[in-house]
Design an enzyme around this catalytic site. Structure first.
Site, PDB file in Angstrom:
ATOM      1  N   ARG A 205       0.854  -1.186   0.000  1.00  0.00           N
ATOM      2  CA  ARG A 205       0.000   0.000   0.000  1.00  0.00           C
ATOM      3  C   ARG A 205       0.890   1.236   0.000  1.00  0.00           C
ATOM      4  O   ARG A 205       2.006   1.210   0.552  1.00  0.00           O
ATOM      5  CB  ARG A 205      -0.901   0.028   1.244  1.00  0.00           C
TER       6      ARG A 205
ATOM      7  N   HIS B   9      -1.831   0.320  -9.709  1.00  0.00           N
ATOM      8  CA  HIS B   9      -2.431  -0.692  -8.823  1.00  0.00           C
ATOM      9  C   HIS B   9      -2.923  -1.892  -9.638  1.00  0.00           C
ATOM     10  O   HIS B   9      -4.078  -2.303  -9.532  1.00  0.00           O
ATOM     11  CB  HIS B   9      -3.584  -0.088  -8.006  1.00  0.00           C
TER      12      HIS B   9
HETATM   13  P1  NDP Z   1      -1.727 -12.035   4.101  1.00  0.00           P
HETATM   14  O1  NDP Z   1      -2.538 -11.543   5.225  1.00  0.00           O
HETATM   15  O2  NDP Z   1      -1.942 -13.410   3.566  1.00  0.00           O
HETATM   16  O3  NDP Z   1      -0.165 -11.951   4.503  1.00  0.00           O
HETATM   17  C1  NDP Z   1       0.356 -10.861   5.173  1.00  0.00           C
HETATM   18  C2  NDP Z   1       1.819 -11.144   5.482  1.00  0.00           C
HETATM   19  O4  NDP Z   1       2.398  -9.964   6.050  1.00  0.00           O
HETATM   20  C3  NDP Z   1       1.997 -12.258   6.507  1.00  0.00           C
HETATM   21  O5  NDP Z   1       3.119 -13.047   6.182  1.00  0.00           O
HETATM   22  C4  NDP Z   1       2.260 -11.490   7.799  1.00  0.00           C
HETATM   23  O6  NDP Z   1       3.066 -12.167   8.737  1.00  0.00           O
HETATM   24  C5  NDP Z   1       3.032 -10.302   7.267  1.00  0.00           C
HETATM   25  N1  NDP Z   1       2.976  -9.190   8.216  1.00  0.00           N
HETATM   26  C6  NDP Z   1       1.885  -8.521   8.674  1.00  0.00           C
HETATM   27  N2  NDP Z   1       2.244  -7.583   9.568  1.00  0.00           N
HETATM   28  C7  NDP Z   1       3.592  -7.660   9.681  1.00  0.00           C
HETATM   29  C8  NDP Z   1       4.555  -6.962  10.449  1.00  0.00           C
HETATM   30  N3  NDP Z   1       4.203  -5.988  11.306  1.00  0.00           N
HETATM   31  N4  NDP Z   1       5.852  -7.315  10.322  1.00  0.00           N
HETATM   32  C9  NDP Z   1       6.225  -8.301   9.479  1.00  0.00           C
HETATM   33  N5  NDP Z   1       5.359  -9.009   8.717  1.00  0.00           N
HETATM   34  C10 NDP Z   1       4.058  -8.686   8.821  1.00  0.00           C
HETATM   35  O7  NDP Z   1      -1.857 -10.969   2.933  1.00  0.00           O
HETATM   36  P2  NDP Z   1      -1.693 -11.196   1.359  1.00  0.00           P
HETATM   37  O8  NDP Z   1      -0.392 -11.850   1.120  1.00  0.00           O
HETATM   38  O9  NDP Z   1      -2.904 -11.816   0.771  1.00  0.00           O
HETATM   39  O10 NDP Z   1      -1.675  -9.665   0.851  1.00  0.00           O
HETATM   40  C11 NDP Z   1      -0.745  -8.751   1.357  1.00  0.00           C
HETATM   41  C12 NDP Z   1      -1.062  -7.356   0.872  1.00  0.00           C
HETATM   42  O11 NDP Z   1      -0.749  -7.217  -0.503  1.00  0.00           O
HETATM   43  C13 NDP Z   1      -2.540  -6.941   0.938  1.00  0.00           C
HETATM   44  O12 NDP Z   1      -2.908  -6.569   2.251  1.00  0.00           O
HETATM   45  C14 NDP Z   1      -2.562  -5.760  -0.020  1.00  0.00           C
HETATM   46  O13 NDP Z   1      -2.207  -4.582   0.675  1.00  0.00           O
HETATM   47  C15 NDP Z   1      -1.458  -6.111  -1.021  1.00  0.00           C
HETATM   48  N6  NDP Z   1      -2.020  -6.473  -2.330  1.00  0.00           N
HETATM   49  C16 NDP Z   1      -1.768  -5.647  -3.393  1.00  0.00           C
HETATM   50  C17 NDP Z   1      -2.216  -5.948  -4.641  1.00  0.00           C
HETATM   51  C18 NDP Z   1      -1.863  -5.092  -5.803  1.00  0.00           C
HETATM   52  O14 NDP Z   1      -2.371  -5.326  -6.899  1.00  0.00           O
HETATM   53  N7  NDP Z   1      -1.003  -4.103  -5.632  1.00  0.00           N
HETATM   54  C19 NDP Z   1      -3.009  -7.159  -4.889  1.00  0.00           C
HETATM   55  C20 NDP Z   1      -3.201  -7.977  -3.718  1.00  0.00           C
HETATM   56  C21 NDP Z   1      -2.721  -7.632  -2.490  1.00  0.00           C
HETATM   57  P3  NDP Z   1       2.593 -13.561   9.413  1.00  0.00           P
HETATM   58  O15 NDP Z   1       2.622 -14.571   8.266  1.00  0.00           O
HETATM   59  O16 NDP Z   1       3.633 -13.814  10.405  1.00  0.00           O
HETATM   60  O17 NDP Z   1       1.201 -13.330   9.940  1.00  0.00           O
HETATM   61  C1  OXD Z   2      -5.672  -5.336  -3.249  1.00  0.00           C
HETATM   62  C2  OXD Z   2      -6.252  -6.077  -4.371  1.00  0.00           C
HETATM   63  O1  OXD Z   2      -5.993  -5.602  -2.093  1.00  0.00           O
HETATM   64  O2  OXD Z   2      -6.102  -5.603  -5.526  1.00  0.00           O
HETATM   65  O3  OXD Z   2      -4.867  -4.434  -3.529  1.00  0.00           O
HETATM   66  O4  OXD Z   2      -6.849  -7.136  -4.162  1.00  0.00           O
END
Ligand code: NDP
Ligand code: OXD
Length: 327
Positions: A242, A290
């Site tokens: 983000r 995005h």
């Molecule tokens: P998940 O919830 O599956 O994974 C989040 C990961 O981040 C986990 O491994 C978690 O750790 C880690 N995490 C969270 N907080 C912290 C912290 N404080 N320090 C270190 N690690 C942390 O999310 P997704 O993988 O599905 O998606 C991640 C993000 O990607 C979404 O929230 C979104 O913002 C972004 N996204 C962007 C897209 C785009 O097109 N640009 C498309 C899809 C997603 P742990 O495993 O230990 O819980």
């Molecule tokens: C996001 C998505 O969360 O595109 O960014 O799904």
């Protein structure tokens, strides 16, 4: 080919799924949700905000940045569903009703698309396509020295659905990969570190770091001057998490000083990025709108309507978000 539908259950009279976004038109998604609902929950009406609807009929909201104030006006709400993988646009709201489950989209195909995007970034910098573009502009034919992918170290921040898929694809393409998450992970061929205390150690050897974290109070502004200074001079940065993960003046200072060779940005604090933003023309930046990866309307509609059915049956929805941990 669209997947076949399972058994259906009739919706109570008037039950409405409200699709809403204060920023994007969602007509195609609404139509797909209505198509899925016709099969899975006949009678469920799918309305697109701000079409007229009765607040007391709304049992579920499917949203991307819903209009302010809306959520607290729906007395029979049983489900608040993000239509994306991220849920911070819901969790950060002040009108979020207590006790109503929040869900997000979890889709392996979307994760694969994310992995491909991050792999492209790694190839872009490892094979020097950024430098080749500069040479092309000057008509320079200068063949660069080549090193194997194993000499290029890529770090993935966030090892959830998106991050793990990216780490595995990078590993399989021959890159040296490490990952960073909150809790410890074990992924074959990926050097995993966890927790704030390991962040500097994680960053120090990297040629490229990709932020695939969710936006939470703990991750907001994480990519700041100290973060960029912890990287190897000349490292590269990718943000598909983000926009608010990044302190933009700190990123620009790191680029301008040469501490960072370049960055790929897919997400921004304010989207769409305004046409007059100076970021568009910064020579060190690649900007995409995005689009790192999206789930299809079919997947989004099916996951959300299935969860409407589940909550109607008194079951917990799938892909729930933990309000406490904020992702
Ligand atoms: P998940 O919830 O599956 O994974 C989040 C990961 O981040 C986990 O491994 C978690 O750790 C880690 N995490 C969270 N907080 C912290 C912290 N404080 N320090 C270190 N690690 C942390 O999310 P997704 O993988 O599905 O998606 C991640 C993000 O990607 C979404 O929230 C979104 O913002 C972004 N996204 C962007 C897209 C785009 O097109 N640009 C498309 C899809 C997603 P742990 O495993 O230990 O819980
Ligand atoms: C996001 C998505 O969360 O595109 O960014 O799904």
């Amino acid at each position: 080919m669209k997947a076949p539908f399972g058994p259906s259950v009739c919706a109570p009279v008037g039950a409405t799924l409200l699709v809403c976004s204060a920023v994007d038109p969602l007509h195609a998604l609404r139509d797909e949700m209505q198509r899925v609902a016709t099969h899975l929950m006949p009678g469920l009406q799918v309305c697109l905000w701000p079409e007229s609807f009765l607040p007391e009929d709304v049992v579920a909201v499917a949203a991307w940045h819903p209009p302010p104030g809306l959520l607290s006006t729906l007395p029979n709400l049983r489900l608040i569903a993000s239509i994306g993988a991220g849920s911070e646009h819901l969790l950060r709201r002040t009108d979020l009703p207590q006790g109503v489950p929040i869900t997000r989209i979890v889709d392996p195909e979307q994760a694969r698309g994310m992995a491909q995007y991050v792999l492209w970034c790694a190839l872009h910098y490892h094979r020097g396509f950024d430098r080749m573009r500069e040479q092309q502009a000057k008509g320079n034919w200068l063949m660069p020295a080549q090193t194997g992918a194993a000499a290029f170290q890529v770090g993935v921040m966030g090892l959830g659905g998106m991050g793990q898929a990216a780490a595995l694809m990078l590993r399989d393409a021959g890159f040296q990969v490490s990952g960073w998450s909150r809790n410890e992970k074990h992924i074959a061929g990926v050097h995993c570190l966890a927790g704030d205390a390991s962040l500097t150690r994680f960053l120090a050897p990297l040629d490229m770091v990709a932020c695939l974290l969710p936006l939470t109070p703990a991750t907001q502004g994480l990519c700041n001057a100290r973060f960029f200074a912890s990287l190897k001079p000349g490292a590269t940065f990718v943000n598909t998490g983000r926009g608010e993960h990044v302190v933009m003046p700190d990123l620009l200072a790191a680029l301008d000083s040469g501490q960072l060779r370049g960055a790929v940005l897919d997400v921004f604090e304010h989207e769409p990025l305004s046409a007059d933003s100076p970021l568009w023309s910064h020579p060190g930046l690649v900007i995409t709108p995005h689009m790192a990866s999206s789930a299809s309307d079919e997947v989004i509609a099916r996951q959300i309507v299935e969860n409407v059915v589940r909550t109607g049956d008194g079951l917990a929805p799938e892909h729930g978000v933990d309000r406490e941990r904020a992702y």
